[in-house]
Design an enzyme around this catalytic site. Structure first.
Site, PDB file in Angstrom:
ATOM      1  CD  GLU A  34      -9.739   6.886  -0.818  1.00  0.00           C
ATOM      2  OE1 GLU A  34      -9.439   6.797   0.049  1.00  0.00           O
ATOM      3  OE2 GLU A  34     -10.286   7.890  -1.448  1.00  0.00           O
ATOM      4  CE  LYS A  61      -9.417  -2.406   3.902  1.00  0.00           C
ATOM      5  NZ  LYS A  61      -8.039  -3.134   4.822  1.00  0.00           N
ATOM      6  CG  ASP A 112      -1.913  -4.173   5.504  1.00  0.00           C
ATOM      7  OD1 ASP A 112      -2.679  -3.898   7.358  1.00  0.00           O
ATOM      8  OD2 ASP A 112      -1.678  -5.387   5.795  1.00  0.00           O
ATOM      9  CE1 TYR A 128      -9.529   6.227   5.631  1.00  0.00           C
ATOM     10  CE2 TYR A 128      -6.765   5.936   5.150  1.00  0.00           C
ATOM     11  CZ  TYR A 128      -7.811   5.337   6.165  1.00  0.00           C
ATOM     12  OH  TYR A 128      -7.573   4.516   6.922  1.00  0.00           O
ATOM     13  CE  LYS A 138      -9.037  -7.677   4.071  1.00  0.00           C
ATOM     14  NZ  LYS A 138      -7.977  -7.233   4.784  1.00  0.00           N
ATOM     15  CB  CYS A 195      26.463 -34.667   4.930  1.00  0.00           C
ATOM     16  SG  CYS A 195      25.713 -34.742   3.017  1.00  0.00           S
ATOM     17  CB  CYS A 238      24.503 -37.662   1.383  1.00  0.00           C
ATOM     18  SG  CYS A 238      26.359 -37.868   2.018  1.00  0.00           S
ATOM     19  CB  CYS A 279      28.814 -31.459   3.160  1.00  0.00           C
ATOM     20  SG  CYS A 279      29.526 -32.911   2.364  1.00  0.00           S
ATOM     21  CB  CYS A 289      28.884 -35.385  -0.687  1.00  0.00           C
ATOM     22  SG  CYS A 289      27.006 -34.431  -0.170  1.00  0.00           S
TER      23      CYS A 289
HETATM   24  S1  IVH Z   1     -12.368   4.879   4.909  1.00  0.00           S
HETATM   25  C1  IVH Z   1     -16.545   4.507   5.749  1.00  0.00           C
HETATM   26  N1  IVH Z   1     -10.135   4.153   2.699  1.00  0.00           N
HETATM   27  O1  IVH Z   1      -8.986   0.496   6.528  1.00  0.00           O
HETATM   28  C2  IVH Z   1     -14.899   4.618   5.389  1.00  0.00           C
HETATM   29  N2  IVH Z   1     -10.784   3.167   4.942  1.00  0.00           N
HETATM   30  O2  IVH Z   1     -11.435  -2.612   6.492  1.00  0.00           O
HETATM   31  C3  IVH Z   1     -13.642   4.020   6.441  1.00  0.00           C
HETATM   32  N3  IVH Z   1      -7.676   1.622   5.264  1.00  0.00           N
HETATM   33  O3  IVH Z   1     -10.936   0.786   8.693  1.00  0.00           O
HETATM   34  C4  IVH Z   1     -12.702   3.850   5.571  1.00  0.00           C
HETATM   35  N4  IVH Z   1      -6.783   2.964   3.469  1.00  0.00           N
HETATM   36  O4  IVH Z   1      -8.109   1.418   8.760  1.00  0.00           O
HETATM   37  C5  IVH Z   1     -10.633   4.006   3.800  1.00  0.00           C
HETATM   38  N5  IVH Z   1      -8.392   4.580   1.558  1.00  0.00           N
HETATM   39  C6  IVH Z   1      -8.933   4.174   3.038  1.00  0.00           C
HETATM   40  C7  IVH Z   1      -8.082   3.288   3.285  1.00  0.00           C
HETATM   41  C8  IVH Z   1      -8.449   2.537   4.766  1.00  0.00           C
HETATM   42  C9  IVH Z   1      -6.365   1.563   4.209  1.00  0.00           C
HETATM   43  C10 IVH Z   1      -8.256   1.335   6.124  1.00  0.00           C
HETATM   44  C11 IVH Z   1      -9.055   1.564   7.223  1.00  0.00           C
HETATM   45  C12 IVH Z   1     -10.317   1.089   7.474  1.00  0.00           C
HETATM   46  C13 IVH Z   1     -10.292  -0.362   7.360  1.00  0.00           C
HETATM   47  C14 IVH Z   1     -11.438  -0.718   6.775  1.00  0.00           C
END
Ligand code: IVH
Length: 693
Positions: free
Chosen positions: A121, A123, A125, A244, A333, A427, A429, A446, A451
């Protein structure tokens, strides 16, 4: 090593105490006050160091160590909510090796012959929240908090458009359903918020007031938006949600796999990210991570990695949790795109048209895949609005191919004696001519035509890649030539000789001859390159191409009237006026004649001979082809009048799919119904302009 392990010397102990204190302070700033002072990456690095020291010296681990916690402390403003099932965090893999190590741990835990499928999936932010539904109604929304106790943000979450407030009545609807996911601020909503704040600040500044902090990134802005006292404010911000995971579930269907759970959530109306995939090898997981690392900026929201989860829920059960995270999942990450560093100074550079651009001189910092030591600050107003000052700790952002940016200062770390920066009046220069800013314009300039800094920049530009492309004639050499008084405009480079170059530091006979050969070789560059190289304001590569096609030679362009120039497709009034006035200047005339005397080819027009079967069509190429390298495929498309953009949209005519294609491009094409071709289909497309039947 062994000695170290047996008895920690006091410096290790001190370091661990210092790390614990610093981490705890930043945890509070981040989670409770939503006012981070350092970038995530720096925080992660400290946690890692502490974890490593703790692994080495288990006797020094304390019960209050932040490595044992998952989130922040609880703020007073919102009522506490105890999570019935804790909201754990994830362990991180910072690179592919760590991802593979996790894969091995999983196999070790399950037995080598285990049949493992991974759900991968994005991640997101944002902020983790848990939504609790009882009898199909949203009754509570809570932040993660410290993982055990979070904050009640029900009223605010209820304003988020894509969070279901009630669920369809189905026979299999669980009595209690906790849905976990990420609340995030889409990038366009963030940009809107930032623009509004910047406008407000511009007004404040012109009224003599101090600017207020501008939200630095979507995640912080999202956190701030979710934690508003007034939910009307939250509602106005445009937050969104991705589901998720599930927490507590009472009743309802039994699921065997994670993706079945997600399908169920989707059927109930929860937003489940379309880029989630189930794959059955770690190699595919790696490809997914690589692909999204590269294409992260094509999404309308920010991601900071990928999350890899075991799909089989029985296998998850078998592996269980460590003290702080599940063993059955890992966060891969991406390299950080934001870091903090010290801004040592603000200086001004003079461009080839005289524009004075302030830039930040930074203590070098590795961010967004490269080391950044300088960043443009654009103009005087930008510096004032951002209120960055020499000595400040600043947040630096470098996202993908985008140029690095100073996001803003960390105000709490500002030195006491700091004063706002003032734009210089002279300037940099040797002539120290006056810098001036016309009322109503954003640029300071300038205005001295002689220049030396402007002149140097014109020569650098002339020799640069997109212009005459003279290898070896970069910034350093141009400065040397200029300091030695050997060049006063770009035309002079064609009259240099070996003996002159030998007087410059670092030049031997061989390197001097090599540079002269490169300079000589540039005399036959195609006309569009020459036109670009002149450095006429507003005249870039594409207008140069159009002019070359229309007039066939430099003299043709020079003798054309302003009206004739303006009627060329892709040129227009502004560029035409700029060209005419440039050619009228005596110094330009002198420069052109120098080029003529040097024997520079004024009429080298390369016209593509291929039939223009792809005129106006956008063809995206992804993955490796056998008969074309990346540039070659692109050239083949452009030679036939087509475009080859880097991403798929509804306007894309076709996507050519090679080996190991980018998953995001393929998904997008599928979603939008854009035709996909293999290499044979591509060859046919190039010949006929038609899609193969
Ligand atoms: S699963 C036990 N899935 O990342 C599993 N977390 O660093 C719990 N996050 O606390 C998290 N996208 O805030 C999961 N597709 C995703 C995610 C996700 C972002 C965040 C979430 C979590 C943190 C962990």
């Amino acid at each position: 090593m062994a000695a170290k392990k047996r008895s920690a010397d006091s410096s290790v102990r001190d370091r661990m105490i210092a790390l614990r204190d610093t981490i705890n302070r930043h945890r509070r700033l981040y989670h409770t006050l939503a006012q981070p002072e350092i970038a995530d990456a720096e925080y992660d690095q400290m946690v890692r160091e502490l974890e490593e020291l703790e692994a080495l010296h288990p006797e020094l681990v304390t019960a209050d160590s932040p490595t044992l916690l998952v989130g922040g402390d609880i703020s007073e403003a919102f009522a506490p909510v105890e999570h019935r099932i804790p909201m754990t965090s994830l362990d991180n893999a910072m690179d592919v090796d760590e991802l593979r190590a996790w894969g091995e741990r999983v196999l070790k835990g399950l037995g080598d012959d285990a049949d493992v499928r991974y759900c991968v999936e994005l991640k997101i932010d944002g902020l983790a929240v848990s939504l609790r539904y009882e009898q199909g109604r949203l009754v509570q929304a809570a932040t993660r908090g410290d993982g055990r106790v979070g904050e009640d943000v029900t009223a605010n979450v209820a304003t988020i458009a894509n969070v279901p407030k009630s669920l369809p009545s189905r026979l299999d609807l669980p009595d209690v359903l906790e849905v976990r996911g990420e609340v995030y601020l889409p990038i366009d909503a963030f940009e809107r918020l930032r623009a509004a704040k910047e406008l407000e600040n511009a007004e404040r500044v012109s009224a003599g007031k101090k600017p207020e902090p501008v939200p630095v990134n979507p995640r912080n802005a999202g956190a701030g938006s979710l934690r508003q006292k007034d939910s009307a404010v939250t509602a106005s911000r445009g937050l969104a949600f991705w589901a998720y995971q599930v927490g507590e579930v009472v009743g309802g269907p039994e699921f065997a796999s994670h993706h079945d759970t997600l399908d169920f959530l989707s059927a109930l109306g929860f937003p489940v990210n379309p880029n989630i995939r189930v794959v059955d090898s770690l190699a595919e997981v790696e490809a997914y991570c690589r692909d999204w690392q590269e294409n992260r900026h094509q999404l309308g929201y920010e991601i900071d990695g990928a999350v890899v989860k075991l799909d089989d829920l029985a296998q998850r059960e078998a592996l269980g949790f460590t003290a702080r995270a599940p063993r059955w999942a890992i966060a891969f990450k991406f390299p950080p795109e934001e870091r903090t560093t010290i801004l040592d100074d603000i200086q001004v550079s003079i461009g080839r048209t005289g524009r004075a651009t302030p830039f930040a001189v930074l203590q070098p910092v590795f961010v967004g895949g490269s080391t950044v030591g300088m960043a443009t600050l654009h103009n005087e107003d930008q510096v004032r609005l951002k209120d960055v000052r020499p000595g400040d700790t600043v947040i630096v952002r470098k996202a993908g191919d985008v140029i690095p940016e100073v996001v803003g200062p960390v105000l709490s770390l500002r030195p006491k004696a700091s004063k706002p920066w003032k734009f210089p009046t002279k300037c940099p220069c040797p002539l120290q001519s006056t810098l001036s800013r016309t009322e109503g314009e954003s640029d300071t300039r300038c205005v001295e035509p002689g220049c030396p800094n402007q002149r140097d920049q014109r020569i650098i530009y002339f020799a640069s890649r997109g212009a005459m492309d003279i290898e070896g004639l970069g910034e350093r050499t141009v400065f040397q030539l200029s300091d030695a008084g050997l060049v006063s405009d770009p035309g002079d480079i064609y009259f240099l000789d070996v003996e002159q170059l030998l007087t410059l530091e670092g030049f031997g006979r061989l390197s001097a001859e090599k540079l002269l050969a490169a300079i000589d070789g540039s005399k036959t560059r195609p006309l569009p390159k020459l036109l670009t190289a002149l450095g006429v304001k507003h005249l870039g590569p594409s207008a140069s191409e159009a002019l070359a096609r229309a007039f066939g030679s430099l003299d043709g362009v020079m003798n054309a009237s302003q009206d004739d120039l303006a009627t060329v497709d892709g040129v227009g009034d502004v560029i035409a006026a700029s060209i005419t006035s440039w050619f009228e200047r005596p110094d330009s005339k002198e420069f052109i004649e120098k080029l003529r005397r040097a024997g520079v080819d004024f009429g080298n027009v390369e016209v593509s001979r291929a039939p223009q079967v792809l005129a106006g069509k956008a063809v995206v190429v992804t993955g490796t082809l056998d008969g074309f390298d990346r540039d070659g495929a692109e050239r083949a498309i452009k030679d036939r009048g087509g475009k080859s953009p880097g991403s798929v949209s509804a306007k894309t005519f076709a996507v050519v799919v090679g080996r190991e294609p980018g998953a995001s491009k393929v998904t997008k094409a599928e979603e939008l119904g854009v035709p996909m071709l293999d290499e044979a289909g591509f060859v046919q497309l190039l010949e006929t302009g038609e899609l193969p039947a």
